[in-house]
Motif scaffolding. Structure first.
Motif, PDB file in Angstrom:
ATOM      1  N   ASP A  59       0.835  -1.199   0.000  1.00 56.59           N
ATOM      2  CA  ASP A  59       0.000   0.000   0.000  1.00 56.59           C
ATOM      3  C   ASP A  59       0.873   1.255   0.000  1.00 56.59           C
ATOM      4  O   ASP A  59       0.527   2.259   0.606  1.00 56.59           O
ATOM      5  N   HIS A  62       1.125   4.241  -5.599  1.00 58.52           N
ATOM      6  CA  HIS A  62      -0.192   4.423  -6.217  1.00 58.52           C
ATOM      7  C   HIS A  62      -0.107   5.133  -7.560  1.00 58.52           C
ATOM      8  O   HIS A  62      -1.097   5.708  -8.018  1.00 58.52           O
ATOM      9  N   VAL A 252      -7.880   3.119  -4.833  1.00 63.29           N
ATOM     10  CA  VAL A 252      -7.616   4.059  -3.744  1.00 63.29           C
ATOM     11  C   VAL A 252      -8.210   5.435  -4.058  1.00 63.29           C
ATOM     12  O   VAL A 252      -8.621   6.165  -3.157  1.00 63.29           O
TER      13      VAL A 252
END
Length: 433
Positions: A59, A62, A252
C-alpha cells in the motif's frame, strides 16, 4: 516583462529552491504531496521495481506503471539532473498554456466579429479589444510560472507537474482542433487520475462544432479516446506483468482507503463518519466531483467549450479525493484568458467578489501550515482546526469559479440587451407569473 525573461526568472526561482535546504520541507508538506503524487513514494516504488518486487503488492505506491518507468529512468540515468527535468517540464507546461491562450483569444476575437451585429449599441466598454487578445496569453504564462502553488509543486518533485503538462497539452490540442492528439493526451490524463474523463464532453463539443455530421464526429472522438485509453492500460499491464496496478491506482482514488490529511474534503468526513454510512458517502462525494455539474454546465456553456473545460478542471481540483496545490495552481493559470470579465469600466463590474476571494485564498494559504504545526507539533489544536482551514480554502475556490461563470453570463446578457442604467433599475420588478 518579456516571455524569455519570465522563463529565465521562473526557472531560477525553482532551481534556487530545489537546491536549497527548503526543498525537503516543501516536499513533506501535506498541501503539496499526497499519496498519489509523492516523490518519496515514487522512489520507494522504483526501488522495489528494480529489485524485481511488485510495488503494487503493498500500500505504498499508487502511480501508474508508465510513471514508474519514467521515475526509474530519471533515478538511474539522471540522478543529478532530476531538478532540471522538473523545471523544464513545468516551464514547458507554462509555454503550452501560453500558446493555448493565444489560440483561444483569437477564437474569441473571431466569435465577437461574427456576433457583433447582434450586440446592443452601448456596450463598447465590454467588448474584447486588441489589447486583451495580445496581453492575456502573457498573463496566463506569468500566472502559471509565478504562481506559488505551481512553484511549490515543482520544487516538491510531485508528479502533478507532469500531469499539468498533459493537461496543458490537452487544452492546446483541443483548442486547435487536433482530435487524435487531444484523445491521446486525454487518455494519458485519465490513466493517471480518472477524474479528467469529464473533459471528454468539451472535447466532443470542440470536435463536432465545425463538423456537418456531428453524431459521427462525437462517436469518432469517443471511440478514439476509448481505444487509446485501453491501449494505455494494456501497456501498463505489460510493464507491471499483471493487473494489480488497477487496485493500487484506481481503487484508492475511488474508495478513499487512505485518510491522510490533505487540502481536500474527503479525509475528515470519512474519518468521522460511521462505517456503515461509508458507501453512501463515497458515491455522493465521487458523483459530486465528477457527474453532478457536468450536465448543467455543458448545457449552459456549450458555446464556449474552453470555459467549460476550465470550469470542470477547477471543480475536479476542489472536490477530488486527493487534491494538492499543483491542481489549484493549474486551473488558476487559465483564468487570465477571461481577463475581460474583470472589466472595471462597466457600469456594473462583471466580477464583484475578486478582492474578498483573493483575501480568503491568501489567508487560508498562510493559516494551513500554521494550524498544521499547532495540531501535529505543538499539540495545541486538533483536526477540526485544520479541516476548517481547508474547508474555507475550498469555499474560496468555489466562490471564485461561480464569480467567473456568473460574470460570463452577465456579460453575455449585457452585450445582447445593453447596460441597465441607474434610473431604469427602479422600474424593474420581479414577476413570478
Amino acid at each position: 516583462m518579456g516571455i524569455l525573461f519570465q522563463i529565465v526568472l521562473a526557472s531560477a526561482i525553482r532551481l534556487g529552491l530545489i537546491y536549497s535546504q527548503y526543498r525537503q520541507i516543501i516536499q513533506d508538506r501535506v498541501e503539496v504531496s499526497t499519496i498519489l503524487n509523492s516523490w518519496k513514494r515514487m522512489t520507494e516504488g522504483a526501488a522495489l521495481y528494480r529489485h524485481g518486487i511488485s510495488p503494487y503488492a503493498g500500500d505504498i505506491f499508487h502511480e501508474t506503471p508508465l510513471a514508474l518507468v519514467l521515475c526509474d529512468f530519471m533515478i538511474r540515468r539522471l540522478p543529478d539532473f532530476i531538478g532540471v527535468v522538473y523545471v523544464a517540464v513545468d516551464v514547458l507546461a507554462g509555454l503550452t498554456l501560453y500558446f493555448t491562450a493565444k489560440s483561444y483569444m483569437k477564437e474569441l476575437e473571431r466569435a465577437q466579429k461574427r456576433e457583433k451585429k447582434k450586440y446592443a449599441a452601448d456596450v463598447d466598454n465590454l467588448l474584447l479589444h486588441r489589447n486583451d487578445v495580445d496581453t492575456s496569453p502573457k498573463y496566463v504564462l506569468a500566472a502559471y510560472l509565478f504562481n506559488p502553488y505551481t512553484i511549490l509543486s515543482c520544487v516538491g518533485f510531485t508528479t502533478t507537474t507532469f500531469a499539468n503538462l498533459l493537461s496543458a497539452a490537452l487544452f492546446l490540442t483541443m483548442c486547435r482542433g487536433w482530435r487524435l492528439a487531444s484523445c491521446a493526451f486525454l487518455a494519458l490524463s485519465v490513466l493517471q487520475s480518472l477524474y479528467p474523463v469529464v473533459l471528454l464532453v468539451p472535447l466532443c463539443i470542440y470536435t463536432c462544432r465545425d463538423s456537418r455530421r456531428r453524431p459521427l464526429a462525437v462517436a469518432w472522438t469517443v471511440t478514439a479516446f476509448a481505444a487509446l485509453f485501453a491501449a494505455a492500460l494494456y501497456l501498463c499491464s505489460a510493464i507491471s506483468g499483471d493487473w494489480l496496478f488497477l487496485r493500487s491506482v484506481y481503487n484508492v482514488i475511488l474508495t478513499v482507503t487512505d485518510l491522510r490529511p490533505n487540502i481536500g474534503l474527503f479525509w475528515y468526513f470519512f474519518t468521522e463518519m460511521f462505517e456503515h454510512f461509508r458507501l453512501l458517502f463515497v458515491y455522493s462525494f465521487q458523483i459530486n466531483a465528477t457527474l453532478l455539474y457536468l450536465a448543467p454546465l455543458s448545457l449552459r456553456f456549450h458555446s464556449d467549450p474552453m470555459l467549460l473545460a476550465a470550469s470542470l478542471t477547477a471543480l475536479v481540483a476542489i472536490f477530488k479525493s486527493y487534491p494538492c496545490l499543483g491542481d489549484v495552481g493549474f486551473y488558476m493559470a487559465l483564468l487570465p484568458m477571461w481577463k475581460h470579465l474583470f472589466n472595471s469600466k462597466a457600469v456594473v463590474p462583471d466580477m464583484q467578489q475578486s478582492f474578498v476571494i483573493l483575501c480568503a485564498l491568501v489567508i487560508t494559504s498562510v493559516l494551513g501550515p500554521t494550524v498544521w504545526h499547532l495540531w501535529i507539533y505543538s499539540r495545541s489544536a486538533n483536526a477540526n482546526f485544520y479541516f476548517g482551514v481547508t474547508l474555507a480554502f475550498a469555499t474560496a475556490q468555489i466562490f471564485l469559479i461561480t464569480d467567473v461563470l456568473f460574470a460570463y453570463i452577465k456579460r453575455e446578457f449585457t452585450l445582447a440587451n445593453g447596460i441597465i442604467k441607474e434610473e431604469d433599475k427602479a422600474k424593474l420588478r420581479l414577476s413570478l407569473e
